[in-house]
Design a protein around this motif. Sequence first.
Motif, PDB file in Angstrom:
ATOM      1  N   PRO A   4     -80.995  43.009  86.349  1.00 52.89           N
ATOM      2  CA  PRO A   4     -80.664  44.180  87.165  1.00 52.89           C
ATOM      3  C   PRO A   4     -79.229  44.053  87.670  1.00 52.89           C
ATOM      4  N   ILE A   5     -78.533  45.147  87.697  1.00 54.26           N
ATOM      5  CA  ILE A   5     -77.093  45.079  87.943  1.00 54.26           C
ATOM      6  C   ILE A   5     -76.769  44.474  89.307  1.00 54.26           C
ATOM      7  N   LYS A   6     -77.668  44.676  90.279  1.00 52.18           N
ATOM      8  CA  LYS A   6     -77.384  44.121  91.608  1.00 52.18           C
ATOM      9  C   LYS A   6     -77.398  42.595  91.582  1.00 52.18           C
ATOM     10  N   TYR A   7     -78.201  42.011  90.680  1.00 54.35           N
ATOM     11  CA  TYR A   7     -78.205  40.550  90.544  1.00 54.35           C
ATOM     12  C   TYR A   7     -77.072  40.084  89.618  1.00 54.35           C
ATOM     13  N   ALA A   8     -76.789  40.911  88.620  1.00 45.96           N
ATOM     14  CA  ALA A   8     -75.726  40.547  87.678  1.00 45.96           C
ATOM     15  C   ALA A   8     -74.385  40.403  88.401  1.00 45.96           C
ATOM     16  N   VAL A   9     -74.141  41.281  89.350  1.00 44.17           N
ATOM     17  CA  VAL A   9     -72.891  41.209  90.123  1.00 44.17           C
ATOM     18  C   VAL A   9     -72.790  39.859  90.831  1.00 44.17           C
ATOM     19  N   ILE A  10     -73.886  39.440  91.432  1.00 41.38           N
ATOM     20  CA  ILE A  10     -73.872  38.167  92.177  1.00 41.38           C
ATOM     21  C   ILE A  10     -73.689  36.998  91.213  1.00 41.38           C
ATOM     22  N   LEU A  11     -74.435  37.032  90.107  1.00 37.50           N
ATOM     23  CA  LEU A  11     -74.317  35.951  89.115  1.00 37.50           C
ATOM     24  C   LEU A  11     -72.883  35.794  88.638  1.00 37.50           C
ATOM     25  N   VAL A  12     -72.283  36.920  88.274  1.00 34.01           N
ATOM     26  CA  VAL A  12     -70.919  36.860  87.713  1.00 34.01           C
ATOM     27  C   VAL A  12     -69.908  36.480  88.790  1.00 34.01           C
ATOM     28  N   SER A  13     -70.143  36.918  90.012  1.00 37.38           N
ATOM     29  CA  SER A  13     -69.218  36.536  91.094  1.00 37.38           C
ATOM     30  C   SER A  13     -69.256  35.020  91.315  1.00 37.38           C
ATOM     31  N   TYR A  14     -70.436  34.424  91.178  1.00 37.92           N
ATOM     32  CA  TYR A  14     -70.537  32.958  91.253  1.00 37.92           C
ATOM     33  C   TYR A  14     -69.844  32.303  90.061  1.00 37.92           C
ATOM     34  N   MET A  15     -69.979  32.906  88.903  1.00 37.43           N
ATOM     35  CA  MET A  15     -69.359  32.323  87.700  1.00 37.43           C
ATOM     36  C   MET A  15     -67.848  32.234  87.828  1.00 37.43           C
ATOM     37  N   ILE A  16     -67.238  33.289  88.366  1.00 37.83           N
ATOM     38  CA  ILE A  16     -65.771  33.304  88.415  1.00 37.83           C
ATOM     39  C   ILE A  16     -65.233  32.958  89.798  1.00 37.83           C
ATOM     40  N   GLY A  17     -66.136  32.719  90.740  1.00 34.56           N
ATOM     41  CA  GLY A  17     -65.711  32.231  92.040  1.00 34.56           C
ATOM     42  C   GLY A  17     -64.975  33.252  92.889  1.00 34.56           C
ATOM     43  N   VAL A  18     -65.428  34.506  92.841  1.00 29.10           N
ATOM     44  CA  VAL A  18     -64.833  35.540  93.696  1.00 29.10           C
ATOM     45  C   VAL A  18     -65.941  36.279  94.439  1.00 29.10           C
ATOM     46  N   ASP A  48     -68.335  39.293  95.411  1.00 29.44           N
ATOM     47  CA  ASP A  48     -68.946  40.242  94.463  1.00 29.44           C
ATOM     48  C   ASP A  48     -68.280  41.624  94.481  1.00 29.44           C
ATOM     49  N   SER A  49     -67.580  41.955  95.561  1.00 28.15           N
ATOM     50  CA  SER A  49     -66.872  43.237  95.595  1.00 28.15           C
ATOM     51  C   SER A  49     -65.652  43.248  94.664  1.00 28.15           C
ATOM     52  N   GLU A  50     -65.253  42.077  94.218  1.00 26.11           N
ATOM     53  CA  GLU A  50     -64.057  41.980  93.359  1.00 26.11           C
ATOM     54  C   GLU A  50     -64.403  41.941  91.870  1.00 26.11           C
ATOM     55  N   VAL A  51     -65.687  42.056  91.555  1.00 25.49           N
ATOM     56  CA  VAL A  51     -66.092  41.949  90.147  1.00 25.49           C
ATOM     57  C   VAL A  51     -66.147  43.347  89.533  1.00 25.49           C
ATOM     58  N   SER A  52     -65.461  43.523  88.409  1.00 29.82           N
ATOM     59  CA  SER A  52     -65.446  44.833  87.753  1.00 29.82           C
ATOM     60  C   SER A  52     -66.677  45.002  86.865  1.00 29.82           C
ATOM     61  N   GLU A  53     -66.957  46.244  86.473  1.00 27.41           N
ATOM     62  CA  GLU A  53     -68.098  46.512  85.602  1.00 27.41           C
ATOM     63  C   GLU A  53     -67.945  45.786  84.266  1.00 27.41           C
ATOM     64  N   GLU A  54     -66.715  45.783  83.730  1.00 25.23           N
ATOM     65  CA  GLU A  54     -66.471  45.101  82.453  1.00 25.23           C
ATOM     66  C   GLU A  54     -66.769  43.607  82.579  1.00 25.23           C
ATOM     67  N   GLU A  55     -66.389  43.043  83.711  1.00 24.73           N
ATOM     68  CA  GLU A  55     -66.640  41.612  83.917  1.00 24.73           C
ATOM     69  C   GLU A  55     -68.130  41.319  84.048  1.00 24.73           C
ATOM     70  N   ILE A  56     -68.839  42.205  84.691  1.00 23.03           N
ATOM     71  CA  ILE A  56     -70.290  42.006  84.845  1.00 23.03           C
ATOM     72  C   ILE A  56     -70.955  41.977  83.472  1.00 23.03           C
ATOM     73  N   ILE A  57     -70.624  42.961  82.656  1.00 22.44           N
ATOM     74  CA  ILE A  57     -71.236  43.047  81.324  1.00 22.44           C
ATOM     75  C   ILE A  57     -70.823  41.849  80.473  1.00 22.44           C
ATOM     76  N   ASP A  58     -69.532  41.530  80.502  1.00 28.94           N
ATOM     77  CA  ASP A  58     -69.040  40.396  79.708  1.00 28.94           C
ATOM     78  C   ASP A  58     -69.680  39.087  80.174  1.00 28.94           C
ATOM     79  N   GLY A  59     -69.873  38.956  81.476  1.00 29.85           N
ATOM     80  CA  GLY A  59     -70.474  37.739  82.009  1.00 29.85           C
ATOM     81  C   GLY A  59     -71.900  37.545  81.524  1.00 29.85           C
ATOM     82  N   ILE A  60     -72.683  38.617  81.511  1.00 35.20           N
ATOM     83  CA  ILE A  60     -74.072  38.511  81.045  1.00 35.20           C
ATOM     84  C   ILE A  60     -74.094  38.237  79.535  1.00 35.20           C
ATOM     85  N   MET A  61     -73.161  38.861  78.809  1.00 39.30           N
ATOM     86  CA  MET A  61     -73.092  38.582  77.365  1.00 39.30           C
ATOM     87  C   MET A  61     -72.708  37.121  77.120  1.00 39.30           C
TER      88      MET A  61
END
Lengths: 125, 152
Positions: free
Chosen positions: B60-74, B76-89
């Motif tokens: 779910p996108i609300k969790y994906a944002v958090i996951l990706v924000s942890y991955m890149i260390g920023v 979650d408000s700083e994570v773009s949609e492209e980054e969220i999708i790329d992170g899950i991929m």
Amino acid sequence: MRILTVDDSRIVRKIIKTAIQTLEMEQVEAENAVEALEELEKFDGCVDLILLDWNMPGMDGLELLKIIKGEQRYYNIPIMMVTTESSSENIRAAIKAGASHYMIKPFSIEELIKRILECLGRWQA
Amino acid sequence: MDNYFEYFKKALLEVASTMTGISMTQDLQGFNIEEKMDVTITSTMCLNGDKNIIFTIEVPIKYAVILVSYMIGVDDSEVSEEEIIDGIMEITNMVAGIVKQKMKTNGVDIEISIPTAMVSREAKFVTRKPTEKYVVYLGDELLKICLGVYYF
């Protein structure tokens, strides 16, 4: 110091950028082999390390590695493969083609920083 | 049914914990097919060769944002949609890499495709062959990742 990251995943490039910024080094990045060669040309080979993914659209990382190592002006740039390809055959192929280090994904930022410093001969345990 | 599901579960736990630093809940819970998921990123890859498998990772996108924000260390408000999708991929790609090597070690040779993702609301992935699905819950925040493995 300048590090070239070649990876088709923007998230991986961003993670690597975080590590490089922590080390107060400069990152240049490319999302495929063609861009990587353009960056090398742009900086006239003045790159201290290349972090190279294996699986990318178009030319793959191993092919790019061979091209870079085939160019005399780039020959001495150390290259670390950063990839999900973890078989011993692939590792041997990369080392044979001239990679100096090999890092398997997934990795933590701390591990990445350590490996970058090792590649640059600056790691102290 | 071929039982490679454990490979995928272990690989997902390894990738998610290594890349985010979030500790995993080891108690994997059964997937509730009726559960309504919000807008979800579904990333999928094919494994072809001695065995043919499709697997999906749905977040779910609300969790994906958090996951990706942890991955890149920023934040979650700083994570773009492209980054969220790329992170899950990328999580999917790393899981496939681990599974590929594990299968090779056990004498099963496969090649893997590139990851592909879609963003949708309440999408269902339907096949005519056996399916295994689980939800992995991560950390105190109960981030939810759904893993699906389909044999064909």
